[in-house]
Design an enzyme around this catalytic site. Structure first.
Site, short mmCIF file in Angstrom:
data_model
loop_
_atom_site.label_atom_id
_atom_site.label_comp_id
_atom_site.label_asym_id
_atom_site.label_seq_id
_atom_site.Cartn_x
_atom_site.Cartn_y
_atom_site.Cartn_z
N ASP A 134 -12.50 7.80 -4.45
CA ASP A 134 -11.04 7.72 -4.48
C ASP A 134 -10.42 9.09 -4.76
O ASP A 134 -11.04 9.94 -5.39
CB ASP A 134 -10.61 6.71 -5.55
CG ASP A 134 -9.20 6.20 -5.35
OD1 ASP A 134 -8.61 6.47 -4.28
OD2 ASP A 134 -8.66 5.54 -6.26
N ASN A 172 -8.78 11.06 -2.22
CA ASN A 172 -8.69 11.95 -1.05
C ASN A 172 -7.24 12.35 -0.76
O ASN A 172 -6.95 13.51 -0.46
CB ASN A 172 -9.25 11.25 0.19
CG ASN A 172 -10.74 11.01 0.10
OD1 ASN A 172 -11.39 11.49 -0.83
ND2 ASN A 172 -11.28 10.27 1.06
N HIS A 199 -9.43 13.04 3.61
CA HIS A 199 -10.50 12.16 4.10
C HIS A 199 -11.59 12.98 4.78
O HIS A 199 -12.77 12.69 4.65
CB HIS A 199 -9.93 11.13 5.08
CG HIS A 199 -8.94 10.19 4.45
ND1 HIS A 199 -9.17 9.59 3.24
CD2 HIS A 199 -7.71 9.75 4.85
CE1 HIS A 199 -8.13 8.82 2.92
NE2 HIS A 199 -7.23 8.91 3.88
N GLU A 208 -8.52 -4.16 2.09
CA GLU A 208 -7.10 -3.96 1.75
C GLU A 208 -6.53 -2.69 2.38
O GLU A 208 -5.32 -2.52 2.47
CB GLU A 208 -6.93 -3.88 0.22
CG GLU A 208 -7.10 -5.20 -0.51
CD GLU A 208 -8.54 -5.72 -0.50
OE1 GLU A 208 -9.47 -4.91 -0.68
OE2 GLU A 208 -8.73 -6.93 -0.26
N ASN A 209 -7.42 -1.78 2.81
CA ASN A 209 -6.94 -0.50 3.34
C ASN A 209 -6.24 -0.60 4.69
O ASN A 209 -5.59 0.35 5.15
CB ASN A 209 -8.08 0.54 3.42
CG ASN A 209 -8.51 1.07 2.06
OD1 ASN A 209 -9.69 1.36 1.84
ND2 ASN A 209 -7.58 1.20 1.13
N TRP A 210 -6.33 -1.79 5.32
CA TRP A 210 -5.60 -1.99 6.59
C TRP A 210 -4.09 -1.91 6.37
O TRP A 210 -3.34 -1.72 7.33
CB TRP A 210 -5.93 -3.36 7.20
CG TRP A 210 -7.35 -3.47 7.65
CD1 TRP A 210 -8.33 -4.21 7.05
CD2 TRP A 210 -7.96 -2.84 8.80
NE1 TRP A 210 -9.52 -4.07 7.75
CE2 TRP A 210 -9.32 -3.25 8.82
CE3 TRP A 210 -7.50 -1.98 9.79
CZ2 TRP A 210 -10.22 -2.82 9.80
CZ3 TRP A 210 -8.39 -1.55 10.77
CH2 TRP A 210 -9.73 -1.97 10.77
N GLU A 246 -22.97 -0.60 -15.04
CA GLU A 246 -22.31 0.34 -15.94
C GLU A 246 -21.25 1.08 -15.11
O GLU A 246 -21.53 1.49 -13.97
CB GLU A 246 -23.31 1.36 -16.50
CG GLU A 246 -24.37 0.76 -17.39
CD GLU A 246 -23.80 0.11 -18.65
OE1 GLU A 246 -22.76 0.58 -19.16
OE2 GLU A 246 -24.40 -0.88 -19.12
C1 IPE Z 1 -10.52 1.77 -3.03
O1 IPE Z 1 -9.59 2.80 -3.08
C2 IPE Z 1 -11.11 1.68 -1.67
C3 IPE Z 1 -11.95 2.79 -1.25
C4 IPE Z 1 -12.30 3.80 -1.99
C5 IPE Z 1 -12.44 2.73 0.09
P1 IPE Z 1 -8.03 2.52 -2.89
O2 IPE Z 1 -7.35 3.80 -3.16
O3 IPE Z 1 -7.79 1.88 -1.60
O4 IPE Z 1 -7.77 1.44 -4.03
P2 IPE Z 1 -6.49 1.10 -4.91
O5 IPE Z 1 -5.36 0.88 -3.97
O6 IPE Z 1 -6.27 2.27 -5.80
O7 IPE Z 1 -6.91 -0.12 -5.66
C1 IPE Z 2 -9.99 7.17 -1.01
O1 IPE Z 2 -8.94 8.06 -1.17
C2 IPE Z 2 -10.36 6.95 0.42
C3 IPE Z 2 -9.98 5.63 0.95
C4 IPE Z 2 -9.47 4.65 0.27
C5 IPE Z 2 -10.22 5.40 2.36
P1 IPE Z 2 -7.43 7.59 -1.08
O2 IPE Z 2 -6.99 7.68 0.34
O3 IPE Z 2 -7.26 6.26 -1.71
O4 IPE Z 2 -6.72 8.71 -1.94
P2 IPE Z 2 -5.55 8.51 -2.98
O5 IPE Z 2 -6.00 7.46 -3.95
O6 IPE Z 2 -4.35 8.09 -2.22
O7 IPE Z 2 -5.42 9.85 -3.61
MG MG Z 3 -6.86 5.65 -3.59
#
Ligand code: IPE
Ligand code: IPE
Ligand code: MG
Length: 238
Positions: free
Chosen positions: A16, A18, A33, A63-65, A203
Site C-alpha cells: 500500500d 503507491n 504503481h 474493491e479496487n474496481w 502476525e
Molecule cells: C489494499 O489497498 C489493496 C491492495 C494493496 C491491492 P487499498 O489501498 O485498496 O485499501 P484501503 O482502501 O486502504 O482499505
Molecule cells: C496500493 O497503493 C496499490 C493498490 C491498491 C493497487 P495505493 O494505490 O492504494 O496507494 P495509496 O494508498 O492511495 O497511497
Molecule cells: Mg491504498
C-alpha cells in the site's frame, strides 16, 4: 543479516501507498504503481534468499474496481508491460509465479501475461511469488462454500480442513497456506479483505514505509519484529 531469526514459510504483503508515494513527488498516481513493480522484484529476490517459500503480494483487490477507470486500466496493464523484463529475472533466480483471485473481470491480455509468466517459470524450484489479483478474502470463502455445497458432502463431514482445501490457496502445500506473517506498508492498519480465512493467526507487521520505498532493510525489519513475537496460539508459555 538475519542470523538467529525465525523465517516465515509464507509471507503476505499488502503493498500500500503507491499513490501517496507518487503524490509526494508531484507525479500522477500511476507513477507509484510502476515504481511498486521494482519493489516487488527486489523484495521477492531477497525473500527467497532469506528462505521464504511463498510470498503472496496483494496487487489488486475486489474493491479496487471502484477506482478511476484510467488507474484500473493502468494497473491491469502492468503484468503485460513487466512480463518481458520480469520473467528472465525470475528464471535466473529460480522463482515461480502463481496467481490467486477471480479471473472473471480481469482483462484477457492481463491474464495471458500472468499465465504465461506462471508457465514460463513453472520449472523453477525456488520460492513462489503469488500475485493476489482481483482477490477478495470474502469472495474466496463464498466460492469455497459454493464448491463444497456442489460436491454434495454431508454437513457433519465439513471441517476447517474442508474449507481450507477449497480456498484458492489449496494449490499450495498445507503447511504454507496460512501466512505466518502479513506486512502492510504505508501506515494503514487493516487487512482490507486480504487472506481473510488464512490470516486467522498471522502476525501483523505495519510499517509507515510506502510500498515503492520497501527494500531489503524493510523486510529484515519486518522479519525481525515477527521473530520477536511470542506465538502462543491460545496456549500458555512453557
Ligand atoms: C489494499 O489497498 C489493496 C491492495 C494493496 C491491492 P487499498 O489501498 O485498496 O485499501 P484501503 O482502501 O486502504 O482499505
Ligand atoms: C496500493 O497503493 C496499490 C493498490 C491498491 C493497487 P495505493 O494505490 O492504494 O496507494 P495509496 O494508498 O492511495 O497511497
Ligand atoms: Mg491504498
Amino acid at each position: 543479516m538475519i542470523g538467529e531469526l525465525k523465517i516465515p514459510a509464507h509471507i503476505g504483503i499488502i503493498m500500500d501507498g503507491n499513490g501517496r508515494w507518487a503524490k509526494v513527488q508531484g507525479k500522477p498516481r500511476v507513477f507509484g504503481h510502476k515504481a511498486g513493480m521494482d519493489a516487488i522484484e527486489r523484495t521477492a529476490i531477497y525473500a527467497q534468499k532469506l528462505g521464504v517459500k511463498l510470498l503472496t503480494v496483494y496487487a489488486f483487490s475486489t474493491e479496487n474496481w471502484s477506482r478511476p477507470l484510467d488507474e484500473v486500466k493502468f494497473i491491469m496493464s502492468l503484468p503485460i508491460d513487466f512480463y518481458g523484463r520480469f520473467v528472465p529475472v525470475l528464471n535466473k533466480e529460480n522463482i515461480q509465479i502463481r496467481m490467486i483471485g477471480n479471473r472473471e473481470g480481469v482483462p484477457k491480455a492481463t491474464l495471458k501475461a500472468i499465465d504465461k509468466a506462471a508457465e514460463d517459470t513453472a520449472a523453477n524450484t525456488g520460492m513462489i511469488l503469488n500475485f493476489a489479483m482481483n482477490y477478495g478474502g470474502r469472495a474466496e470463502v463464498v466460492e469455497a462454500v459454493k464448491k463444497i455445497v456442489a460436491s454434495g458432502i454431508s454437513p457433519d463431514q465439513i471441517s476447517e480442513e474442508t474449507i481450507s482445501d477449497h480456498l484458492e490457496t489449496a494449490i499450495f502445500p498445507k503447511d504454507w497456506r496460512d501466512p505466518e506473517l502479513i506486512i502492510r506498508t504505508s501506515g494503514e492498519m487493516r487487512l482490507s479483505n486480504f487472506l481473510t480465512w488464512q490470516s486467522a493467526y498471522s502476525e501483523l507487521v505495519f510499517t509507515d514505509t510506502l510500498w515503492p520505498d520497501f527494500d531489503e532493510i524493510s523486510l529484515d525489519q519486518a522479519i525481525s519484529e515477527y521473530s520477536g513475537r511470542d506465538r502462543r496460539f491460545g496456549g500458555v508459555k512453557a
